[in-house]
Design a protein around this motif. Sequence first.
Motif, PDB file in Angstrom:
ATOM      1  N   ALA A 126      -6.987  -3.727   2.480  1.00 35.71           N
ATOM      2  CA  ALA A 126      -6.587  -2.327   2.707  1.00 35.71           C
ATOM      3  C   ALA A 126      -7.593  -1.646   3.635  1.00 35.71           C
ATOM      4  O   ALA A 126      -8.775  -1.975   3.639  1.00 35.71           O
ATOM      5  CB  ALA A 126      -6.516  -1.573   1.382  1.00 35.71           C
ATOM      6  N   CYS A 127      -7.098  -0.682   4.444  1.00 31.80           N
ATOM      7  CA  CYS A 127      -8.022   0.129   5.243  1.00 31.80           C
ATOM      8  C   CYS A 127      -8.689   1.153   4.322  1.00 31.80           C
ATOM      9  O   CYS A 127      -8.393   1.220   3.133  1.00 31.80           O
ATOM     10  CB  CYS A 127      -7.255   0.831   6.367  1.00 31.80           C
ATOM     11  SG  CYS A 127      -6.149   2.114   5.767  1.00 31.80           S
ATOM     12  N   PRO A 149      -4.325   3.154  10.152  1.00 34.50           N
ATOM     13  CA  PRO A 149      -5.463   2.345  10.618  1.00 34.50           C
ATOM     14  C   PRO A 149      -5.213   0.856  10.876  1.00 34.50           C
ATOM     15  O   PRO A 149      -5.889   0.253  11.685  1.00 34.50           O
ATOM     16  CB  PRO A 149      -6.499   2.533   9.517  1.00 34.50           C
ATOM     17  CG  PRO A 149      -6.155   3.848   8.903  1.00 34.50           C
ATOM     18  CD  PRO A 149      -4.660   3.933   8.960  1.00 34.50           C
ATOM     19  N   ARG A 150      -4.224   0.230  10.194  1.00 30.20           N
ATOM     20  CA  ARG A 150      -4.010  -1.205  10.439  1.00 30.20           C
ATOM     21  C   ARG A 150      -2.824  -1.456  11.378  1.00 30.20           C
ATOM     22  O   ARG A 150      -2.436  -2.610  11.605  1.00 30.20           O
ATOM     23  CB  ARG A 150      -3.800  -1.938   9.112  1.00 30.20           C
ATOM     24  CG  ARG A 150      -5.044  -1.880   8.219  1.00 30.20           C
ATOM     25  CD  ARG A 150      -4.839  -2.645   6.929  1.00 30.20           C
ATOM     26  NE  ARG A 150      -4.807  -4.068   7.128  1.00 30.20           N
ATOM     27  CZ  ARG A 150      -4.045  -4.916   6.420  1.00 30.20           C
ATOM     28  NH1 ARG A 150      -3.215  -4.433   5.512  1.00 30.20           N
ATOM     29  NH2 ARG A 150      -4.067  -6.208   6.644  1.00 30.20           N
ATOM     30  N   CYS A 198       0.828  -1.214   0.000  1.00 30.93           N
ATOM     31  CA  CYS A 198       0.000   0.000   0.000  1.00 30.93           C
ATOM     32  C   CYS A 198       0.867   1.270   0.000  1.00 30.93           C
ATOM     33  O   CYS A 198       1.669   1.471   0.908  1.00 30.93           O
ATOM     34  CB  CYS A 198      -0.909   0.008   1.226  1.00 30.93           C
ATOM     35  SG  CYS A 198      -1.820   1.548   1.397  1.00 30.93           S
ATOM     36  N   PHE A 254       0.483   4.294   0.943  1.00 31.29           N
ATOM     37  CA  PHE A 254      -0.074   5.435   1.686  1.00 31.29           C
ATOM     38  C   PHE A 254       0.712   5.723   2.972  1.00 31.29           C
ATOM     39  O   PHE A 254       1.519   6.617   3.010  1.00 31.29           O
ATOM     40  CB  PHE A 254      -1.578   5.280   1.960  1.00 31.29           C
ATOM     41  CG  PHE A 254      -2.133   6.574   2.480  1.00 31.29           C
ATOM     42  CD1 PHE A 254      -2.428   7.607   1.616  1.00 31.29           C
ATOM     43  CD2 PHE A 254      -2.240   6.807   3.845  1.00 31.29           C
ATOM     44  CE1 PHE A 254      -2.841   8.852   2.078  1.00 31.29           C
ATOM     45  CE2 PHE A 254      -2.649   8.043   4.325  1.00 31.29           C
ATOM     46  CZ  PHE A 254      -2.951   9.065   3.439  1.00 31.29           C
ATOM     47  N   CYS A 255       0.490   4.968   4.036  1.00 27.83           N
ATOM     48  CA  CYS A 255       1.133   5.373   5.299  1.00 27.83           C
ATOM     49  C   CYS A 255       2.352   4.519   5.633  1.00 27.83           C
ATOM     50  O   CYS A 255       2.631   3.510   4.987  1.00 27.83           O
ATOM     51  CB  CYS A 255       0.115   5.386   6.454  1.00 27.83           C
ATOM     52  SG  CYS A 255      -0.137   3.802   7.264  1.00 27.83           S
TER      53      CYS A 255
HETATM   54  S1  SF4 Z   1      -2.649   1.082   7.405  1.00 25.68           S
HETATM   55 FE1  SF4 Z   1      -4.006   1.503   5.664  1.00 25.68          FE
HETATM   56  S2  SF4 Z   1      -3.092   3.302   4.663  1.00 25.68           S
HETATM   57 FE2  SF4 Z   1      -1.538   2.445   6.033  1.00 25.68          FE
HETATM   58  S3  SF4 Z   1      -0.321   1.097   4.705  1.00 25.68           S
HETATM   59 FE3  SF4 Z   1      -1.911  -0.176   5.708  1.00 25.68          FE
HETATM   60  S4  SF4 Z   1      -3.611  -0.223   4.240  1.00 25.68           S
HETATM   61 FE4  SF4 Z   1      -2.271   1.483   3.647  1.00 25.68          FE
END
Ligand code: SF4
Length: 432
Positions: free
Chosen positions: A34-35, A158-159, A9, A11-12
């Motif tokens: 995925a969140c 979030p995860r 992912c 993103f974060c």
């Molecule tokens: S917590 Fe969510 S946004 Fe962050 S890497 Fe995992 S799936 Fe992606």
Amino acid sequence: MELVKNVVCPFCGTLCDDIVCKVEDNEIVGTMNACRIGHSKFVHTEGAERYTKPLVRKNGEFVEVTMDEAIDKAAHILADSKRPLMYGWSCTDCDAQAVGVKLAEEAKAVIDNTASVCHGPSVLALQDVGYPICTFGEVKNRADVVVYWGCNPMHAHPRHLSRNVFGRGFFRERGRPDRTLIVVDPRKTDSSKLADIHLQLDFDHDYELLDAIRTVLLGNDILYDEVAGVPKELIYETVEVLKKAQFGILFFGMGITHSRGKHRNIDTAICLVTDLNRSAKFNLIPMRGHYNVTGFNQVCTWEVGYPYCVDFATGSPRYNPGESGSNDLLQNKETDGMLVIASDPGGNFPQKSLERMAEIPIVAIEPHRTPTTEMSDVIIPPAIVGMQAEGTAYRMEGVPIRMRKVVESDLLPDREILERILDKVKEINASK
Ligand code: SF4
């Protein structure tokens, strides 16, 4: 429909690498695992503006141009500036970042990433007092005490909790019931609601609370009924939990890097972890934000010896956060040309910096319409790393993971765009 497994992912900083993408006609139409934030990055939102061609501002209006023309204009902005700034980098891959460092050297620019508005204070602190870190795997398999200080992973990563707290590990077979969860935050957050102990301190008083915990840990008494709004009995109780940890982990975020004290807060937190290691086993991990903010600091350090705020004005790298940070250069009106890549300072920098950005030429290497592109003179849309281009990223605790290409794109990846700008800047410099 095709299912593409083991996608990473983009993103974060949790950098989840177990995402499944549902692909139809070369488009990601859905995800599994995925969140919500990660999902929204993968899947195109109806109505969102995605650039497909390079744009240059002419007479106040954006017009479509060839890639050659956009590259030429971008190179001239960098080469003709006396004090160019190259900012962003945290949402692209390490290969692009490495070319960026070469380009900064050629353009005698300052190169800086989002760390300077994020975990930069943590970098300053670890340079002073050390970095007792471990990997997620060690947390999942061993941690019986987990602290989140000044961060709200339920909303920002979030995860993170499901992987590091609820996840079952080799020595923590039951997952969550085998761990004591402590959250330190002035607010009642969705993360604090899950905690066994919530230290609801007064805003901006993290340093005092850290100091009180260290005081008790080192065998001294607290002379007041409460510190930073936290009753002393709760501080004593928390210290008992911390010092009996078989394996403890302190995750920390913006609530402590951005509140009063900044890098001194982190400095004290690191010293607390060092103190705890006299009676327990303890580590810390900064909750790094963007998926590859860590990668930039790694690349920049191995290339030139410094992690961010690197100034090539004299030809060799200098490092002085406070003078060579992006907001320092903008607010002191030093910088007179800016390249922004994989970031949106237009949406995130303070007003005084934006005032300077509005006065100078800006190149944005950016796939979407953002406040930064609205202020730009050149917009070059790249293929998005982790979806349309592959590359390496570093997770928040420094584990490198290869990002996958899931679908094809006609657009160039960031690395190739930067290589072409670099070639052009060399050409301009040679002709001077
Ligand atoms: S917590 Fe969510 S946004 Fe962050 S890497 Fe995992 S799936 Fe992606």
